[in-house]
Design a protein around this motif. Sequence first.
Motif, mmCIF file in Angstrom:
data_model
loop_
_atom_site.group_PDB
_atom_site.id
_atom_site.type_symbol
_atom_site.label_atom_id
_atom_site.label_comp_id
_atom_site.label_asym_id
_atom_site.label_seq_id
_atom_site.Cartn_x
_atom_site.Cartn_y
_atom_site.Cartn_z
ATOM 1 N N GLU A 53 1.113 -0.875 0.547
ATOM 2 C CA GLU A 53 -0.071 -0.027 -0.210
ATOM 3 C C GLU A 53 1.032 0.860 -0.390
ATOM 4 N N LEU A 54 1.863 1.001 1.013
ATOM 5 C CA LEU A 54 3.504 1.917 1.064
ATOM 6 C C LEU A 54 3.484 2.785 -0.049
ATOM 7 N N ILE A 55 3.857 1.807 -1.166
ATOM 8 C CA ILE A 55 4.466 1.704 -2.482
ATOM 9 C C ILE A 55 3.635 2.258 -3.753
ATOM 10 N N SER A 56 2.460 1.603 -3.556
ATOM 11 C CA SER A 56 1.510 2.190 -4.656
ATOM 12 C C SER A 56 0.891 3.423 -4.155
ATOM 13 N N GLU A 57 0.986 4.390 -3.152
ATOM 14 C CA GLU A 57 1.029 5.763 -3.077
ATOM 15 C C GLU A 57 1.922 6.297 -3.719
ATOM 16 N N GLU A 58 3.151 5.728 -4.470
ATOM 17 C CA GLU A 58 4.240 6.036 -4.895
ATOM 18 C C GLU A 58 4.663 6.170 -6.451
ATOM 19 N N PRO A 59 4.067 7.466 -7.117
ATOM 20 C CA PRO A 59 4.271 7.203 -8.736
ATOM 21 C C PRO A 59 5.063 6.336 -9.277
ATOM 22 N N ASN A 78 4.918 -2.347 -7.258
ATOM 23 C CA ASN A 78 3.446 -1.295 -6.742
ATOM 24 C C ASN A 78 2.323 -2.291 -7.376
ATOM 25 N N ARG A 79 1.244 -2.091 -6.535
ATOM 26 C CA ARG A 79 -0.355 -2.626 -7.021
ATOM 27 C C ARG A 79 -0.902 -1.797 -7.688
ATOM 28 N N ARG A 80 -0.951 -0.357 -7.446
ATOM 29 C CA ARG A 80 -1.862 0.177 -8.510
ATOM 30 C C ARG A 80 -1.354 0.078 -9.309
ATOM 31 N N LEU A 81 0.099 0.150 -9.594
ATOM 32 C CA LEU A 81 0.899 -0.022 -11.486
ATOM 33 C C LEU A 81 0.288 -1.025 -11.483
ATOM 34 N N GLN A 82 0.389 -1.593 -11.374
ATOM 35 C CA GLN A 82 0.453 -3.545 -11.703
ATOM 36 C C GLN A 82 -0.996 -3.889 -12.473
ATOM 37 N N PHE A 83 -1.885 -2.815 -11.552
ATOM 38 C CA PHE A 83 -3.543 -2.871 -12.141
ATOM 39 C C PHE A 83 -3.704 -2.638 -12.961
ATOM 40 N N GLU A 84 -3.154 -1.162 -13.121
ATOM 41 C CA GLU A 84 -2.831 -0.414 -14.690
ATOM 42 C C GLU A 84 -2.285 -0.994 -15.676
ATOM 43 N N GLU A 105 -10.358 -10.676 -11.051
ATOM 44 C CA GLU A 105 -9.615 -12.264 -10.974
ATOM 45 C C GLU A 105 -7.713 -11.684 -10.842
ATOM 46 N N TRP A 106 -7.547 -10.921 -10.635
ATOM 47 C CA TRP A 106 -6.319 -10.787 -10.964
ATOM 48 C C TRP A 106 -5.207 -10.487 -9.183
ATOM 49 N N GLN A 107 -4.500 -11.387 -8.743
ATOM 50 C CA GLN A 107 -3.830 -11.257 -7.545
ATOM 51 C C GLN A 107 -2.756 -10.613 -7.988
ATOM 52 N N MET A 108 -2.285 -9.991 -7.459
ATOM 53 C CA MET A 108 -1.197 -9.168 -7.139
ATOM 54 C C MET A 108 0.337 -10.182 -7.122
ATOM 55 N N ASN A 109 0.830 -9.883 -8.122
ATOM 56 C CA ASN A 109 2.302 -11.104 -8.091
ATOM 57 C C ASN A 109 3.903 -10.369 -8.312
ATOM 58 N N HIS A 110 3.788 -10.435 -6.827
ATOM 59 C CA HIS A 110 5.676 -9.990 -6.654
ATOM 60 C C HIS A 110 6.805 -10.735 -7.775
ATOM 61 N N PHE A 111 6.282 -11.405 -8.381
ATOM 62 C CA PHE A 111 7.830 -12.462 -9.286
ATOM 63 C C PHE A 111 8.167 -13.099 -8.601
ATOM 64 N N PHE A 112 9.489 -12.346 -8.454
ATOM 65 C CA PHE A 112 11.160 -13.015 -7.752
ATOM 66 C C PHE A 112 11.563 -11.337 -6.399
ATOM 67 N N MET A 113 10.371 -10.507 -6.609
ATOM 68 C CA MET A 113 11.144 -9.772 -5.600
ATOM 69 C C MET A 113 11.418 -9.923 -4.192
ATOM 70 N N MET A 164 3.094 -2.600 -20.798
ATOM 71 C CA MET A 164 1.664 -3.798 -20.399
ATOM 72 C C MET A 164 1.771 -4.606 -20.323
ATOM 73 N N LEU A 165 1.085 -5.644 -19.697
ATOM 74 C CA LEU A 165 1.268 -6.865 -19.605
ATOM 75 C C LEU A 165 -0.463 -7.343 -20.871
ATOM 76 N N ASP A 166 0.829 -8.113 -22.393
ATOM 77 C CA ASP A 166 -0.439 -8.372 -23.017
ATOM 78 C C ASP A 166 -0.983 -9.330 -23.286
ATOM 79 N N ALA A 167 -0.389 -10.669 -22.060
ATOM 80 C CA ALA A 167 -1.099 -11.684 -22.570
ATOM 81 C C ALA A 167 0.364 -13.216 -21.337
ATOM 82 N N ILE A 168 -0.420 -13.847 -20.953
ATOM 83 C CA ILE A 168 1.017 -15.279 -20.920
ATOM 84 C C ILE A 168 0.424 -16.895 -21.514
ATOM 85 N N ASP A 169 1.118 -17.158 -21.636
ATOM 86 C CA ASP A 169 1.871 -18.083 -22.403
ATOM 87 C C ASP A 169 2.069 -19.207 -21.141
ATOM 88 N N LYS A 170 1.083 -20.540 -21.534
ATOM 89 C CA LYS A 170 1.588 -21.446 -20.099
ATOM 90 C C LYS A 170 2.390 -22.745 -21.264
#
Length: 284
Positions: A53-59, A78-84, A105-113, A164-170
């Motif tokens: 939440e704190l990081i999401s407040e920073e542009p 940054n959660r807000r940025l990720q959804f945008e 349906e999307w949940q915040m993904n931190h990947f390897f952070m 932008m995240l455009d697609a996911i391939d499995k």
Amino acid sequence: MKRNLVIGVLTACLLTGCKQGKTSFFSDSAADVDSTETTENYLEDADEEDMDELISEEPMPQAAEELFDDFFFNFASNRRLQFERIHFPLVIRSDAKTDTLERSEWQMNHFFMHQEEYTLIFDSEQQMDIVKDTTINEVVVEKIFLSQAFVHRYIFRRENGQWMLDAIDKQTLSLNHNASFLAFYRRFATDSIFCHKSLSPEINFVGPDPDDEFGQMEGVITPDFWDAFAPDLPHDTIYNIVYGHQNHHSDYKIFVMRGISNGQEVELTFHHEKDKWKLVKLTE
């Protein structure tokens, strides 16, 4: 200043000094790749949610759009940025099946952070410079489940100056452009006997000089002394970032372990010769 030496007649003191200079590399736990979830359901505690939440407040600085790495570290933190920066409904492709994922349906993904390090695979030293190329408009972040032989590929494209995240391939690992090397790497990282058989008779070495805080030494490691220099290798789940297009038929692979916050980096260079991959260089 660099020093030249042949490593194989080193004293115990030198071996100890180099061993202490290595870091332990984190290997994240395997996920259920058969799940319909697309974000591997990170379990966040209250402190992590507060930090999000704190990081999401920073542009995000506008300059971060230039280099994909700068953008991605913001995107994964940054959660807000990720959804945008996700095209919803997000296209999810798996074999011949295509689904879509809605924003709800999307949940915040931190990947390897939440790890200490992440991994990269390059085809040559020259290709490593592509990370700094500001003209690239497509990058794929791969989460590779070695033990399940499966890959999630997050496809990012830059549109109108914004990533932008455009697609996911499995895909199954056998369809990945690094399939041959990844199958080899998993055995190399988990089977000590196979590892030693996959060492070149002389492994070029570049690393910190224990006698000079700011210097480096160059030399050769023989297989008998490999265990004294071998870094801890992730062997379950790893990442790769594909910048633009890679050479699918390269005879060289550079496996990079890069610290997220400490600036440390280890590179293992492999050469494909006589139908076998061999480790030919270690850089610390």
